[in-house]
Design an enzyme around this catalytic site. Structure first.
Site, PDB file in Angstrom:
ATOM      1  CG  ASP A   1      -7.073  -4.252   1.402  1.00 42.80           C
ATOM      2  OD1 ASP A   1      -5.824  -3.407   1.382  1.00 42.80           O
ATOM      3  OD2 ASP A   1      -6.762  -5.314   1.329  1.00 42.80           O
TER       4      ASP A   1
ATOM      5  CG  ASP B   1      -1.261  -6.207  -1.215  1.00 44.03           C
ATOM      6  OD1 ASP B   1      -1.606  -6.062  -2.667  1.00 44.03           O
ATOM      7  OD2 ASP B   1      -0.112  -6.239  -0.855  1.00 44.03           O
TER       8      ASP B   1
ATOM      9  CG  ASP C   1      -7.379  -9.244   2.756  1.00 46.69           C
ATOM     10  OD1 ASP C   1      -7.123  -8.088   2.555  1.00 46.69           O
ATOM     11  OD2 ASP C   1      -6.643 -10.203   3.071  1.00 46.69           O
TER      12      ASP C   1
END
Length: 273
Positions: free
Chosen positions: A9, A11, A215
């Protein structure tokens, strides 16, 4: 040594949640390049956003956009493909979902029932104030092809009803770090990851070990299907739970620092470093 394939991922993971900085991860990224370990970006960001970012990261590997809606494979890649993909200039594209216009059309009449604001309803200035993105990056983020992010301002219960409502049309709602994302039911970071893993395995005599780092809630599917799931600690929300995976790693540090720690740990475990 089993071949390793990384999916990450952006961001809050490879990029800092607040500043979008990736500096702490650069040394670990260079290690992956040194050992010819592909690092596939798997993000909610758009194709347009990734073009500039990949230049800054010196990223040469395939990438997945808009929460698993499409995989882009650079034409210079050594990967050989069994199926015919869409020709997109310097890339081959495999897409998994309906176009953005269909999602907008489908939700136009839902604003009377629920409280939300879609990207199509926002100016780039509003997006800047919501995210801290630069003007250029905000304008790029608004150029979507397959998904429609929105700020959900209603209750969790209303979101559940909204999800059920859209499921009848083959559309799902995935919650990310900042936005809820409308997308086709087959658009999923995990599906895109597994499709690309199969492409890599076709070129290899051995099984491939996948490592995924993320996250947010929209990373859970990808993390749950990876051989090595890594949850990157966030400064703004609790770590998402990965169902039936008591082996998931949780980074000590936030964002790109935690990312680098996890990459170095797996390289040591695999006997590469």
């Amino acid at each position: 040594m089993t071949p390793l394939l990384i999916f990450t991922d952006l961001d809050g993971t490879l990029l800092d949640h607040h500043t979008y900085c990736f500096q702490p991860a650069l040394a670990a990224m260079r290690s992956l390049k040194t050992f010819s370990i592909p690092c596939v970006i798997n993000t909610s960001k758009t194709f347009v956003e990734l073009i500039e970012l990949r230049k800054a990261l010196h990223h040469q590997d395939p990438f997945i956009v808009e929460n698993g809606s499409a995989v882009y494979i650079p034409k210079h890649s050594a990967l050989t493909l069994d199926e015919t993909l869409e020709d997109c200039g310097d890339y081959w594209r495999k897409s998994f979902g309906p176009k953005r216009d269909e999602l907008i059309e489908l939700t136009n009449d839902k604003q009377e029932q629920y409280s939300f604001k879609r990207f199509i309803d926002m100016t780039w200035q509003e997006l800047v104030s919501l995210t801290g993105l630069s003007e250029t990056n905000a304008k790029q983020a608004l150029q979507r092809e397959f998904t429609e992010p929105m700020v959900w301002m209603d209750s969790n219960l209303a979101l559940s009803v909204f999800r059920d409502d859209l499921a009848k049309f083959g559309v799902q709602v995935q919650k990310g770090g900042r936005f809820a994302h409308l997308m086709g039911e087959h658009c999923d970071k995990a599906n895109a990851m597994l499709w690309l893993k199969a492409v890599y395995e076709q070129q290899s005599d051995e099984a491939i070990t996948t490592m995924a780092l993320g996250d947010g809630e929209n990373d859970v599917g990808m993390l749950s299907k990876a051989d090595i799931p890594v949850v990157i600690r966030s400064p703004v929300h609790a770590p998402p739970e990965i169902p039936n995976r008591c082996d998931a790693w949780l980074s000590d540090a936030y964002g790109p620092e935690g990312w680098a720690q996890a990459i170095n740990r797996v390289l040591i475990q695999q006997g590469i470093l």
